[in-house]
Design a protein around this motif. Structure first.
Motif, PDB file in Angstrom:
ATOM      1  N   LEU A  20       0.861  -1.189   0.000  1.00  0.00           N
ATOM      2  CA  LEU A  20       0.000   0.000   0.000  1.00  0.00           C
ATOM      3  C   LEU A  20       0.899   1.241   0.000  1.00  0.00           C
ATOM      4  CD1 LEU A  20      -2.787   1.420   0.378  1.00  0.00           C
ATOM      5  CD2 LEU A  20      -2.377   1.275   2.840  1.00  0.00           C
ATOM      6  N   VAL A  21       0.718   2.076  -1.022  1.00  0.00           N
ATOM      7  CA  VAL A  21       1.477   3.329  -1.108  1.00  0.00           C
ATOM      8  C   VAL A  21       0.495   4.468  -0.842  1.00  0.00           C
ATOM      9  CG1 VAL A  21       2.863   4.818  -2.621  1.00  0.00           C
ATOM     10  CG2 VAL A  21       2.990   2.317  -2.868  1.00  0.00           C
ATOM     11  N   THR A  22       0.788   5.331   0.148  1.00  0.00           N
ATOM     12  CA  THR A  22      -0.055   6.527   0.300  1.00  0.00           C
ATOM     13  C   THR A  22       0.631   7.672  -0.448  1.00  0.00           C
ATOM     14  OG1 THR A  22       0.969   7.473   2.288  1.00  0.00           O
ATOM     15  CG2 THR A  22      -0.679   5.735   2.646  1.00  0.00           C
ATOM     16  N   GLY A  23      -0.185   8.527  -1.062  1.00  0.00           N
ATOM     17  CA  GLY A  23       0.391   9.653  -1.817  1.00  0.00           C
ATOM     18  C   GLY A  23       0.972   9.236  -3.157  1.00  0.00           C
ATOM     19  N   GLY A  24       0.454   8.143  -3.699  1.00  0.00           N
ATOM     20  CA  GLY A  24       0.991   7.609  -4.963  1.00  0.00           C
ATOM     21  C   GLY A  24       0.627   8.437  -6.190  1.00  0.00           C
ATOM     22  N   ALA A  25      -0.274   9.414  -6.015  1.00  0.00           N
ATOM     23  CA  ALA A  25      -0.583  10.282  -7.161  1.00  0.00           C
ATOM     24  C   ALA A  25       0.305  11.521  -7.159  1.00  0.00           C
ATOM     25  CB  ALA A  25      -2.058  10.685  -7.123  1.00  0.00           C
ATOM     26  N   GLY A  30       4.371   8.640  -7.144  1.00  0.00           N
ATOM     27  CA  GLY A  30       4.158   8.166  -8.519  1.00  0.00           C
ATOM     28  C   GLY A  30       5.376   7.403  -9.023  1.00  0.00           C
ATOM     29  N   ALA A  31       6.561   7.924  -8.698  1.00  0.00           N
ATOM     30  CA  ALA A  31       7.805   7.243  -9.129  1.00  0.00           C
ATOM     31  C   ALA A  31       7.939   5.892  -8.416  1.00  0.00           C
ATOM     32  CB  ALA A  31       9.010   8.136  -8.849  1.00  0.00           C
ATOM     33  N   VAL A  32       7.517   5.843  -7.146  1.00  0.00           N
ATOM     34  CA  VAL A  32       7.556   4.571  -6.397  1.00  0.00           C
ATOM     35  C   VAL A  32       6.624   3.558  -7.085  1.00  0.00           C
ATOM     36  CG1 VAL A  32       6.852   3.456  -4.221  1.00  0.00           C
ATOM     37  CG2 VAL A  32       8.145   5.599  -4.155  1.00  0.00           C
ATOM     38  N   ILE A  33       5.412   4.006  -7.410  1.00  0.00           N
ATOM     39  CA  ILE A  33       4.430   3.074  -7.989  1.00  0.00           C
ATOM     40  C   ILE A  33       4.889   2.604  -9.381  1.00  0.00           C
ATOM     41  CG2 ILE A  33       2.068   2.904  -8.905  1.00  0.00           C
ATOM     42  CD1 ILE A  33       1.127   4.160  -6.394  1.00  0.00           C
ATOM     43  N   ARG A  34       5.386   3.512 -10.191  1.00  0.00           N
ATOM     44  CA  ARG A  34       5.845   3.086 -11.529  1.00  0.00           C
ATOM     45  C   ARG A  34       6.952   2.036 -11.403  1.00  0.00           C
ATOM     46  NH1 ARG A  34       5.527   8.620 -12.163  1.00  0.00           N
ATOM     47  NH2 ARG A  34       7.781   8.855 -12.305  1.00  0.00           N
ATOM     48  N   SER A  54      -1.484  16.474  -7.329  1.00  0.00           N
ATOM     49  CA  SER A  54      -1.496  15.060  -7.703  1.00  0.00           C
ATOM     50  C   SER A  54      -1.961  14.852  -9.139  1.00  0.00           C
ATOM     51  CB  SER A  54      -2.436  14.309  -6.765  1.00  0.00           C
ATOM     52  OG  SER A  54      -3.736  14.829  -6.908  1.00  0.00           O
ATOM     53  N   ASP A  55      -1.566  13.727  -9.694  1.00  0.00           N
ATOM     54  CA  ASP A  55      -1.980  13.411 -11.057  1.00  0.00           C
ATOM     55  C   ASP A  55      -1.723  11.928 -11.287  1.00  0.00           C
ATOM     56  OD1 ASP A  55      -2.872  14.494 -13.642  1.00  0.00           O
ATOM     57  OD2 ASP A  55      -0.972  13.647 -14.326  1.00  0.00           O
ATOM     58  N   LEU A  56      -2.644  11.275 -11.985  1.00  0.00           N
ATOM     59  CA  LEU A  56      -2.488   9.827 -12.195  1.00  0.00           C
ATOM     60  C   LEU A  56      -2.029   9.498 -13.621  1.00  0.00           C
ATOM     61  CD1 LEU A  56      -5.657   8.715 -10.200  1.00  0.00           C
ATOM     62  CD2 LEU A  56      -3.267   8.277  -9.562  1.00  0.00           C
ATOM     63  N   TYR A  57      -1.766  10.526 -14.424  1.00  0.00           N
ATOM     64  CA  TYR A  57      -1.465  10.300 -15.836  1.00  0.00           C
ATOM     65  C   TYR A  57      -0.265   9.344 -16.029  1.00  0.00           C
ATOM     66  CZ  TYR A  57      -0.382  11.240 -20.720  1.00  0.00           C
ATOM     67  OH  TYR A  57      -0.118  11.096 -22.048  1.00  0.00           O
ATOM     68  N   SER A  58       0.823   9.606 -15.287  1.00  0.00           N
ATOM     69  CA  SER A  58       2.039   8.801 -15.501  1.00  0.00           C
ATOM     70  C   SER A  58       1.796   7.335 -15.136  1.00  0.00           C
ATOM     71  CB  SER A  58       3.210   9.360 -14.699  1.00  0.00           C
ATOM     72  OG  SER A  58       3.046   9.078 -13.324  1.00  0.00           O
ATOM     73  N   ILE A  59       0.990   7.120 -14.100  1.00  0.00           N
ATOM     74  CA  ILE A  59       0.694   5.730 -13.693  1.00  0.00           C
ATOM     75  C   ILE A  59      -0.219   5.076 -14.730  1.00  0.00           C
ATOM     76  CG2 ILE A  59      -0.458   4.308 -11.937  1.00  0.00           C
ATOM     77  CD1 ILE A  59       0.537   6.327  -9.857  1.00  0.00           C
ATOM     78  N   ASN A  60      -1.215   5.824 -15.194  1.00  0.00           N
ATOM     79  CA  ASN A  60      -2.119   5.252 -16.209  1.00  0.00           C
ATOM     80  C   ASN A  60      -1.370   4.890 -17.491  1.00  0.00           C
ATOM     81  OD1 ASN A  60      -4.266   5.364 -14.478  1.00  0.00           O
ATOM     82  ND2 ASN A  60      -4.913   7.398 -15.136  1.00  0.00           N
ATOM     83  N   GLU A  61      -0.409   5.730 -17.878  1.00  0.00           N
ATOM     84  CA  GLU A  61       0.406   5.419 -19.065  1.00  0.00           C
ATOM     85  C   GLU A  61       1.222   4.151 -18.838  1.00  0.00           C
ATOM     86  OE1 GLU A  61       0.606   7.161 -22.266  1.00  0.00           O
ATOM     87  OE2 GLU A  61      -1.335   7.552 -21.303  1.00  0.00           O
ATOM     88  N   ASP A 251      16.628   7.812  -7.642  1.00  0.00           N
ATOM     89  CA  ASP A 251      17.566   7.365  -6.604  1.00  0.00           C
ATOM     90  C   ASP A 251      16.869   7.301  -5.241  1.00  0.00           C
ATOM     91  OD1 ASP A 251      19.966   6.808  -7.942  1.00  0.00           O
ATOM     92  OD2 ASP A 251      20.436   8.935  -8.119  1.00  0.00           O
ATOM     93  N   HIS A 252      15.978   8.261  -4.995  1.00  0.00           N
ATOM     94  CA  HIS A 252      15.223   8.229  -3.734  1.00  0.00           C
ATOM     95  C   HIS A 252      14.356   6.966  -3.669  1.00  0.00           C
ATOM     96  CE1 HIS A 252      12.284  10.508  -0.806  1.00  0.00           C
ATOM     97  NE2 HIS A 252      12.913   9.516  -0.217  1.00  0.00           N
ATOM     98  N   VAL A 253      13.717   6.641  -4.789  1.00  0.00           N
ATOM     99  CA  VAL A 253      12.849   5.452  -4.825  1.00  0.00           C
ATOM    100  C   VAL A 253      13.652   4.191  -4.465  1.00  0.00           C
ATOM    101  CG1 VAL A 253      11.470   3.969  -6.353  1.00  0.00           C
ATOM    102  CG2 VAL A 253      11.249   6.466  -6.497  1.00  0.00           C
ATOM    103  N   GLU A 254      14.848   4.049  -5.043  1.00  0.00           N
ATOM    104  CA  GLU A 254      15.658   2.866  -4.734  1.00  0.00           C
ATOM    105  C   GLU A 254      16.006   2.833  -3.246  1.00  0.00           C
ATOM    106  OE1 GLU A 254      14.875   1.569  -7.938  1.00  0.00           O
ATOM    107  OE2 GLU A 254      16.442   0.268  -7.130  1.00  0.00           O
ATOM    108  N   ALA A 255      16.301   4.018  -2.693  1.00  0.00           N
ATOM    109  CA  ALA A 255      16.654   4.079  -1.261  1.00  0.00           C
ATOM    110  C   ALA A 255      15.474   3.640  -0.399  1.00  0.00           C
ATOM    111  CB  ALA A 255      17.081   5.504  -0.898  1.00  0.00           C
ATOM    112  N   ILE A 256      14.269   4.096  -0.759  1.00  0.00           N
ATOM    113  CA  ILE A 256      13.065   3.742   0.022  1.00  0.00           C
ATOM    114  C   ILE A 256      12.841   2.228  -0.031  1.00  0.00           C
ATOM    115  CG2 ILE A 256      10.533   3.887   0.037  1.00  0.00           C
ATOM    116  CD1 ILE A 256      10.850   6.784  -1.100  1.00  0.00           C
ATOM    117  N   LEU A 257      12.839   1.677  -1.251  1.00  0.00           N
ATOM    118  CA  LEU A 257      12.503   0.255  -1.402  1.00  0.00           C
ATOM    119  C   LEU A 257      13.555  -0.630  -0.720  1.00  0.00           C
ATOM    120  CD1 LEU A 257      11.127   0.104  -5.068  1.00  0.00           C
ATOM    121  CD2 LEU A 257       9.917   0.578  -2.936  1.00  0.00           C
ATOM    122  N   ALA A 258      14.820  -0.245  -0.854  1.00  0.00           N
ATOM    123  CA  ALA A 258      15.881  -1.059  -0.237  1.00  0.00           C
ATOM    124  C   ALA A 258      15.804  -0.986   1.281  1.00  0.00           C
ATOM    125  CB  ALA A 258      17.240  -0.567  -0.724  1.00  0.00           C
ATOM    126  N   THR A 259      15.450   0.190   1.810  1.00  0.00           N
ATOM    127  CA  THR A 259      15.399   0.333   3.272  1.00  0.00           C
ATOM    128  C   THR A 259      14.303  -0.540   3.873  1.00  0.00           C
ATOM    129  OG1 THR A 259      16.166   2.594   3.052  1.00  0.00           O
ATOM    130  CG2 THR A 259      15.223   2.005   5.161  1.00  0.00           C
TER     131      THR A 259
END
Ligand code: NAD
Length: 374
Positions: A20-25, A30-34, A54-61, A251-259
């Motif tokens: 569950l990602v909060t603030g994914g739009a 959005g970068a985390v979800i993609r 917020s915007d969902l365009y990048s995720i929808n694409e 780079d932030h996304v990789e840091a979050i997921l790895a942590t």
């Protein structure tokens, strides 16, 4: 970039099947979800209130590019963290193994103008999410409990402002100076308290300024880029010498997921790009790129102008990221020159997206948070 051996996809498909990602739009969510949508064998839930940024365009694409299976991998839940009951239902629906908490009001200038919404979303909202997450955690089977994690995404701004030559680290005392950073500091304390008191397995990352595509054009880099493209004045607060430590969003996304996997429970990790640059340097670098790409008969640097400083403007942020590098094996992949080129080029080529989100939000590039006008 991660120097540890096990791939993040493997970790997620074995331990974190439901995320569950909060603030994914938003920009970073959005970068985390993609990124998560590229992993096999996991289901992603995106909980977001859909505020102005917020915007969902990048995720929808991204979903379109994944084809017909994509609706089994991803669910959007429109919800406001301030609504306790809706959050409880959302957690029950997502039934997550991992919660990545990014939803927040995030712009310092707006927090100066309208602090209440920051207190509500960032503090009360985090409290509601923690309460529901704890109930969910307590009901998990012993097997799922072993891996469950609540990861909170925070900012280096909770540490205040630095003198020359010093760095923020995990040992730095909290000293927030703006309503935004104070609300984020409060949320960090709540998250730690829910671990210490109730045993919720948590971790926190405190990251420096992010930049990259899809960022709402009120933040420094997209704001400067769009104003310069339009030939408008580029407003810099004060003398332009305030320093930020810039990190490319991927780079932030990789840091979050790895942590979430390699990071210890109840620890906070400081994440930064070792790019301590003044706002003036950043503005001039953007102008130089635009001079190269757009080949106008004038230099964009001529558009730079200095305006009255932001009230309580923190002078300098800089992160010492040694702990996350040593314990987790994370180091940034993008250097600032490459990241900035990618970003500026993206804004030149995605003017339509910018116009659309600006129109939707009602923001016209004007100054926000000027005390004399509040
Ligand atoms: P953003 O403003 O682009 O996105 C925030 C998202 O949160 C939006 O989609 C918004 O709709 C959602 N949201 C806000 N209030 C909500 C509520 N009450 N309920 C549900 N959803 C809500 O911000 P961002 O830059 O992507 O930042 C994301 C997180 O990362 C924030 O917690 C921020 O403090 C943190 N952070 C940001 C940076 C940065 O440089 N942008 C650096 C470090 C940490």
């Amino acid at each position: 970039m991660l120097t540890k051996q096990v791939s993040l996809n493997q970790v997620f498909s074995e331990k974190y099947r439901r995320v569950l990602v909060t603030g994914g739009a938003g920009f970073i969510g959005g970068a985390v979800i993609r990124r998560l949508l590229d992993f096999q064998g996991i289901i992603v839930f995106n909980l977001d209130k859909l505020t102005y940024s917020s915007d969902l365009y990048s995720i929808n694409e991204k979903l379109k590019s994944l084809g017909s299976d994509s609706d089994k991998k991803y669910t959007f839940i429109k919800a406001d963290l301030c609504d306790e009951k809706i959050i409880e239902d959302a957690i029950n629906k997502a039934n997550p193994d991992l919660i990545l908490h990014l939803a927040a009001e995030s712009h310092v200038d707006r927090s100066i103008e309208n602090p209440r919404i920051f207190i509500n979303s960032n503090i009360v909202g985090t409290f509601n999410l923690l309460q529901s997450s704890l109930r969910h955690f307590n009901n998990l089977s012993t097997d799922r409990k072993k891996y469950f994690r609540f990861h909170h995404i925070s900012t280096d701004e909770v540490f205040g402002s630095l003198e020359k030559d010093s760095f923020f680290s995990e040992k730095t005392k909290y000293d927030p100076r703006s309503p935004y950073s104070a609300s984020k500091a409060a949320s960090d304390h709540l998250v730690n308290a829910w671990q210490n008191t109730y045993g919720l397995p948590i971790s926190i990352t405190n990251c420096s300024n992010n930049y990259g595509p899809w960022q709402f054009p009120e933040k420094l880099i997209p704001l400067i880029t769009l104003k310069a493209i339009q030939g408008e004045k580029i407003p810099l607060y004060g003398d332009g010498k305030n320093i930020r430590d810039w990190l490319y969003v991927e780079d932030h996304v990789e840091a979050i997921l790895a942590t979430t996997f390699y990071g210890e429970i109840r620890k906070n990790y400081c994440v930064g790009g070792k790019n301590q640059l003044s706002n003036l340097f950043v503005a001039e670098s953007i102008c130089e790129l635009l001079d190269q790409y757009l080949k106008k008969e004038f230099s964009h640097k001529k558009l730079i102008s200095f305006v009255k400083d932001r009230p309580g403007h923190d002078k300098r942020y800089a992160i010492n990221p040694n702990l996350i590098s040593e314990e987790i094996g994370w180091v940034p992949k993008f250097d600032f020159d490459d990241g900035l080129k990618k970003t500026v080029f993206w804004y030149i080529n995605n003017k339509l997206w910018c116009d659309r989100i600006l129109r939707k939000s009602g923001y016209k590039g004007q100054r926000i948070g000027d005390l004399s006008k509040i």
